[in-house]
Design a protein around this motif. Structure first.
Motif, short mmCIF file in Angstrom:
data_model
loop_
_atom_site.label_atom_id
_atom_site.label_comp_id
_atom_site.label_asym_id
_atom_site.label_seq_id
_atom_site.Cartn_x
_atom_site.Cartn_y
_atom_site.Cartn_z
N SER A 255 42.59 44.55 49.34
CA SER A 255 43.10 43.21 49.03
C SER A 255 41.98 42.35 48.46
O SER A 255 40.84 42.40 48.91
CB SER A 255 43.66 42.58 50.30
N THR A 256 42.35 41.56 47.46
CA THR A 256 41.39 40.74 46.74
C THR A 256 41.97 39.34 46.55
O THR A 256 43.11 39.19 46.11
CB THR A 256 41.09 41.36 45.36
N PHE B 250 45.44 52.01 38.07
CA PHE B 250 44.09 52.29 38.55
C PHE B 250 44.09 53.36 39.64
O PHE B 250 43.14 54.10 39.78
CB PHE B 250 43.44 51.01 39.08
N LYS B 251 45.20 53.44 40.38
CA LYS B 251 45.25 54.43 41.46
C LYS B 251 45.29 55.86 40.90
O LYS B 251 45.05 56.81 41.64
CB LYS B 251 46.47 54.19 42.34
N TRP C 248 47.95 42.17 35.40
CA TRP C 248 46.94 41.68 36.35
C TRP C 248 47.55 40.63 37.27
O TRP C 248 48.14 39.64 36.83
CB TRP C 248 45.75 41.09 35.60
N THR C 249 47.38 40.83 38.55
CA THR C 249 47.99 39.96 39.54
C THR C 249 47.32 38.59 39.61
O THR C 249 47.98 37.59 39.89
CB THR C 249 47.96 40.63 40.92
N VAL D 85 47.88 44.85 47.97
CA VAL D 85 48.43 44.47 46.66
C VAL D 85 47.36 44.80 45.62
O VAL D 85 46.25 44.30 45.69
CB VAL D 85 48.76 42.97 46.62
N PRO D 86 47.68 45.65 44.65
CA PRO D 86 46.66 46.11 43.71
C PRO D 86 46.25 45.05 42.70
O PRO D 86 46.88 43.99 42.59
CB PRO D 86 47.33 47.30 43.02
N PHE D 87 45.21 45.36 41.94
CA PHE D 87 44.73 44.45 40.91
C PHE D 87 45.76 44.28 39.81
O PHE D 87 45.88 43.22 39.21
CB PHE D 87 43.43 44.96 40.28
#
Length: 759
Positions: free
Chosen positions: A425-426, A411-412, A364-365, A403-405
């Motif tokens: 983006s989150t 998840f992709k 997890w980023t 940038v993914p979670f």
């Protein structure tokens, strides 16, 4: 992605011609070429689809386990290079046991497996150089064979089953003919995906013996290792052939039994089938997060009663060297710090994961975004996080700058996770692209991390800029926000008090500012101007839409004030007012924590920066729930995911998502290192160090030390008769600045110094 290998690969990725339904053992017997003198060197390069255990003539080629780890396999599969000169003989047997690992095993909480492929594989090249310069090369090809091994099942989440009765010495002996020989075939594999490790391998780091063995109320045998850890159990035992020992793992007890509900559907159970002889078991193709183990089937009649001497726990994580130390007069804070250290160890297993025990264990980023400065003080994580950042950039490059979670991004490969919205983006999570390399730059002073990651850093901020609403705010798209606000209901961690737009826009300002500074470091003038302008417009929009004239920030809760103050979104007058309001909120909440993932790393800094150091200390040392020390009062030995992962009555939080080893909320240790310990960088890499301990909270002494690239800096202080005595040691190659409140700075060169000042 081009291969980073010095030489291109000539070997073939091989797999058993038929699926063996157990972990395959690949085998190759070879004879060294005659007439060329002694062996000068023998170098083995190896990788696999799945995790491998490689041996030459029965001896392990190195101490690494779970190689090649987990990277973004679509574009990068790492290999390791081993010097096996001491192991080769005239007739040599090379074997490789390959397990499912991250390639074919279960991944994530979506009940999926084999995201990267259904076939396990091995690729290897052995290069033997002789005294006369002759080189003999042995490659994986269809001359290798495969055999069913003693590993019947293996999964990172569910555990490993080993049948000692299936073991055969012939696997490793020259000239032998193992039973059930299966041919191998080559499979389509692009060798340009192969790249050497940037980071360290995963290895066995420690061994811990049990502190207690007892029988639970239900009659089960339980073992307590006294420390929540990550790894596995190993032991030697003799018992009836075909009998089975089961080991089930968990982090906590509930109602005096193993508390397995937080594991969700991860079985976390190892099974060992005895041969009737003396058997050694070590399940190296799985790992568990646990403090407690439940042992079933121990052969008491033959082996005797299970005692603490019967088995041991092996601690496993990436080979990161400890660099930072901290201790003070408050034993509770020392335990909190120890919990942060152990949480780092448990979750830095090949990549920075969220948790090491349940059916998740993902990179997890958001967690590492806020924790990177703490990690970089405690351990040398330069190459470890640099390796992970390669995969972050690869995932981002193949997702239009998003940038993914999680990295690697599984998840992709799944239907959208309910509640997560369309991937984009989150804030805080995607900001790892900027905040992690910046933390490494500050800790180690090596600008190459900025050079490597700059395209990723800039792409992230530009992507977020495209998501802004006409107001200039980042108040669009899905956000995690102040995840796990303690006031949110257990079943809905999204429901934080902090306005998501405030949190996200503050995060954008910080990222734009850091990318502008990075561009300046790298001499990219146009980019520096571009991102400085974005930072300024974001700050202006934030103040226009979220900050009232009296300094109140929209949603009026501790997280929004903490971010606005620490990230520098407010002018001096407004910051002072915001600090006063933050102190009021902290006081009114009886100094209990009221922040989630976003606010928690920064609240103590926000209080201290605005003149409320006493509030920061009272917040840090509060013992009621929720607080940093509440888990310590409950016997925690790692950082929990939730402030109340365990309730005061000893029952586990009723929420569906609960972990007892999540490092993110331990990011407060960064404040402890800088404010209590008094060590902070004034320039990247600590070429100049700021020595500024600020006592409080009833603490009477502190000792802190940090191994930097220039040597070890140490700061020790004590309070006695209202006098603060600070002893500091500065190594050669570093200068220091000592600061005491209300006094002129003291500039120091290398050496050891003692300063006294009224407390």
């Amino acid at each position: 992605m081009k291969s980073s290998a010095v030489d291109p690969w000539s070997a073939t990725m091989i797999t058993p011609a038929v699926d063996l339904a157990v972990a395959p053992l690949f085998r190759k017997e070879l004879t060294l070429d005659d007439g060329h003198g002694h062996v000068e060197s023998a170098i083995l390069r190896v990788s696999s689809l799945g995790v491998h255990d490689v041996r030459v003539n029965g001896a392990p080629v190195s101490d690494d386990v779970l190689s090649p780890g987990w990277s973004s396999y679509e574009w990068r599969l790492r290999y390791r290079t081993h010097d096996v000169s001491r192991l080769v003989a005239n007739t040599t047997v090379v074997t490789a046991l390959v397990g499912n690992g991250w390639h074919r095993g279960r991944l994530g909480f979506m009940a999926g497996r084999a995201f990267y492929g259904q076939r396990l594989g091995l690729i290897a090249e052995l290069e033997v150089t002789f005294g006369d310069g002759h080189v003999q090369t042995v490659l994986t090809d269809d001359s290798w064979t495969a055999h069913p091994s003693d590993v019947l099942e293996n999964d990172l989440y569910d555990g490993q089953t080993i049948d000692a009765g299936r073991r055969a010495a012939a696997w490793y002996e020259p000239g032998a003919q193992p039973d059930l020989t299966i041919p191998t075939i080559g499979i389509d594999f692009d060798t340009t995906r192969l790249a050497p490790y940037v980071g360290p391998p995963v290895t066995r780091q420690d061994v811990i013996t049990p502190v207690a063995v007892w029988t639970s109320p239900s009659g089960r045998t339980l073992v307590d290792f006294g420390q929540n850890l990550v790894g596995w159990l190993r032991f030697t035992v003799r018992g009836p052939a075909g009998s089975e020992i089961r080991v089930r793992h968990a982090e906590v007890l509930e109602h005096d039994e193993l508390g397995v509900r937080p594991l969700q559907d991860a079985r976390a159970t190892d099974r060992f089938i005895l041969s009737g002889d003396s058997d050694f078991f070590e399940p190296t193709m799985t790992f568990h997060g646990f403090r407690y183990a439940e042992i079933t089937g121990w052969p008491t009649a033959v082996a005797g009663e299970l005692t603490p001497e019967s088995l041991e726990a092996v601690v496993v994580h990436s080979r990161i060297e400890r660099t930072g130390r901290f201790e003070c007069s408050d034993p509770m804070l020392n335990q909190l710090h120890s919990n942060v250290v152990w949480g780092t160890k448990g979750n830095f297993l090949d990549l920075p994961t969220d948790c090491p025990q349940r059916n998740e264990r993902l990179g997890w980023t958001g967690d590492i975004s806020v924790f990177a400065p703490t990690a970089a003080y405690l351990f040398d994580v330069d190459s470890f996080l640099s390796d992970w950042l390669v995969d972050l950039a690869l995932e981002q490059e193949h997702a239009n700058g998003v940038v993914p979670f999680v990295v690697p991004d599984i998840f992709k490969m799944n239907p959208p996770v309910e509640g997560f919205g369309e991937p984009d983006s989150t804030a805080f999570w995607s900001d790892a692209a900027v905040w992690v390399p910046w933390a490494l730059w500050q800790a180690y002073g090596d600008r190459s991390v900025l050079e490597r990651q700059y395209p990723s850093m800039a792409a992230h901020v530009r992507r977020v800029r495209s998501l802004l609403s006409p107001t200039g705010l980042w108040d669009t798209s899905f956000q995690f926000g102040d995840w796990l606000d303690p006031d949110a209901p257990p079943e809905n961690p999204y429901q934080a008090k902090a306005d998501e737009g405030v949190v996200s826009t503050a995060a954008l300002f910080r990222s734009a500012t850091l990318v502008a500074e990075t561009a300046d470091v790298l001499g990219l003038e146009a980019d520096a101007a571009e991102f400085s302008a974005l930072a300024l417009s974001t700050r202006t929009a934030f103040n226009e839409h979220y900050v009232a004239a009296d300094g109140r920030v929209a949603s009026d809760c501790p997280t929004v004030y903490s971010l606005a103050i620490v990230f520098g979104l407010l002018d001096a007058e407004t910051s002072a007012a915001a600090g006063q309001r933050l102190a009021e909120l902290v006081h009114d909440n009886a100094y209990r924590v009221s922040t989630g993932f976003a606010g928690t790393p920064y609240i103590c800094d926000a209080l201290a920066q605005t003149g409320h150091l006493d509030h920061a200390y009272r917040l840090l040392t509060e013992r009621g729930c929720p607080s940093w020390l509440y888990p310590v009062t409950m016997g925690a030995t790692t950082i929990w995911e939730r402030w109340d992962s365990m309730l005061p009555d000893g029952t586990i939080n009723p929420g569906e998502m609960t972990s007892f080893n999540h490092y993110a909320l331990g990011a407060v240790a960064d404040w402890m290192h800088r404010t209590i310990g008094g060590i902070a960088p004034l320039e990247p890499g600590y070429s100049r160090v700021h020595i500024a301990p600020r006592p409080g909270g009833g603490i009477t002494w502190s000792k802190a030390a940090l191994d930097t690239r220039h040597g070890t800096v140490e700061v020790c202080w004590k309070l006695s008769d209202d006098i603060l005595t600070v002893t500091s040691t500065i190594p050669t190659g570093m200068t220091g600045v000592v600061s005491f409140d209300g006094q002129a700075e003291i500039h120091l060169g290398p050496g050891t110094y003692v300063h006294e000042t009224p407390a």
